[in-house]
Design an enzyme around this catalytic site. Structure first.
Site, PDB file in Angstrom:
ATOM      1  N   ARG A 176      56.372  48.154  36.644  1.00  0.00           N
ATOM      2  CA  ARG A 176      56.890  47.743  35.777  1.00  0.00           C
ATOM      3  C   ARG A 176      58.535  48.830  35.163  1.00  0.00           C
ATOM      4  O   ARG A 176      57.627  49.069  33.719  1.00  0.00           O
ATOM      5  CB  ARG A 176      56.065  46.548  34.650  1.00  0.00           C
ATOM      6  N   SER A 225      55.164  37.590  31.676  1.00  0.00           N
ATOM      7  CA  SER A 225      53.979  38.428  30.420  1.00  0.00           C
ATOM      8  C   SER A 225      54.085  39.273  29.945  1.00  0.00           C
ATOM      9  O   SER A 225      55.492  39.699  29.704  1.00  0.00           O
ATOM     10  CB  SER A 225      53.798  39.228  31.889  1.00  0.00           C
ATOM     11  N   GLU A 295      54.138  44.196  27.558  1.00  0.00           N
ATOM     12  CA  GLU A 295      55.344  44.922  28.721  1.00  0.00           C
ATOM     13  C   GLU A 295      56.867  44.325  27.942  1.00  0.00           C
ATOM     14  O   GLU A 295      58.304  44.430  28.450  1.00  0.00           O
ATOM     15  CB  GLU A 295      55.121  43.766  29.454  1.00  0.00           C
TER      16      GLU A 295
END
Length: 303
Positions: A176, A225, A295
């Site tokens: 990510r 997420s 995130e």
């Protein structure tokens, strides 16, 4: 900072749609967020350059927004300008086994068109909301496959300098994460894919979609997420083991289906989501000594 002057100047800009006080809840998958002082959809490269120039001259902060699938916008909104990449940045073209997609093109469309051209390599993106630009910037994918592995090159705009082309091999890809500066605007990316039987590609895509439907609360607004997995450990399992599934504040709730999803159960405010995130973070830290890293990206929370 002069929002009014910027609005007046941008309203006369060619190939740009400009509005004031556009609610960000209409542009995020969380369906949360107050008004953006300015909201500009640029449909061409000259319009983007002009917009950046005017905002810089007037001292107005700006941010580029895709489909808002990884964004939590503040209840009070954002006092700068939200830029959305429109028509010219949504093109997709094929050259043999390579596909070039504008940053504004949706992941869903890119995946669909690569399937129709019998090209494999981007199956890991199926079912992921958002745009190509956002997916590249955060190296989207599954826990085992990422978009970065298929990137041949990326074209980005460096405000005040011009265009810059990155070779895929020159970009640092991580979980990510990429090292493309956040001050740059990704405009397009080219992917190197592999010819394959359409039926085989479709089967792999259907398998991933089925898995996501079983494990993720796709029927409720969320940002996907919330926290990054710490190393090889599953953050969802960590949160679940703390007994936090179902924990809620206002309209924000830790999903019973996947504990790393905080869903909008109806009428959730950004403050509710932040409160739930804080409880989850602190509980996991106390029990496991793991400092979870968000995130989701927050917009409009600055002083």
């Amino acid at each position: 900072m002069s929002i009014f002057n910027a609005y007046m100047a941008l309203s006369g800009a060619y190939d740009a749609d400009v509005t004031r006080d556009e609610r960000l809840s209409h542009h995020t998958t969380y369906r949360i967020g107050g008004p953006a002082a300015l909201f500009v959809k640029v449909n061409s490269y000259p319009a983007l350059l002009k917009t950046i120039e005017i905002l810089g001259r007037e001292g107005v902060d700006w941010v580029v927004l895709g489909k808002g699938s990884n964004i939590l916008a503040a209840d009070r909104g954002y006092d700068g300008c939200v830029i959305v990449l429109g028509r010219e940045f949504s093109r997709i073209s094929f050259d043999g086994s390579e596909v070039t997609a504008g940053a504004g093109a949706t992941i869903a469309r890119l995946v669909s068109e690569t399937l129709s051209h019998s090209l494999s390599g981007l199956e890991c993106l199926v079912g992921i909301p958002g745009t190509v630009g956002g997916a590249v910037s955060m190296d989207a994918g599954t826990r085992h496959e990422w978009i970065g592995a298929r990137v041949k090159d990326v074209v980005a705009l460096r405000p005040g300098e011009g265009l810059h082309r990155y070779a895929g091999s020159d970009i640092e890809w991580g979980y990510r994460y990429t090292n493309i500066p956040t001050s740059e605007i990704i405009l397009e990316a080219t992917f190197s894919l592999v010819p394959d039987e359409k039926a085989s590609i479709a089967e792999r895509m259907e398998s991933l979609v089925a898995r996501r439907r079983l494990r993720q609360p796709l029927g409720k607004p969320s940002c996907g997420s919330v926290f990054r997995n710490p190393g090889s450990r599953s953050v969802g399992q960590l949160i679940d083991s703390c007994g936090l599934k179902g924990y809620s504040v206002g309209g924000a709730c830790v999903s019973d289906m996947h504990a790393n999803f905080i869903v909008n159960d109806g009428g959730a405010r950004a403050a509710d989501v932040i409160a739930v995130m804080s409880r989850v973070h602190d509980t996991v830290l106390d029990k496991y000594g793991i400092d979870l890293v968000p995130e989701v990206k927050c917009l409009g929370f600055g002083a």
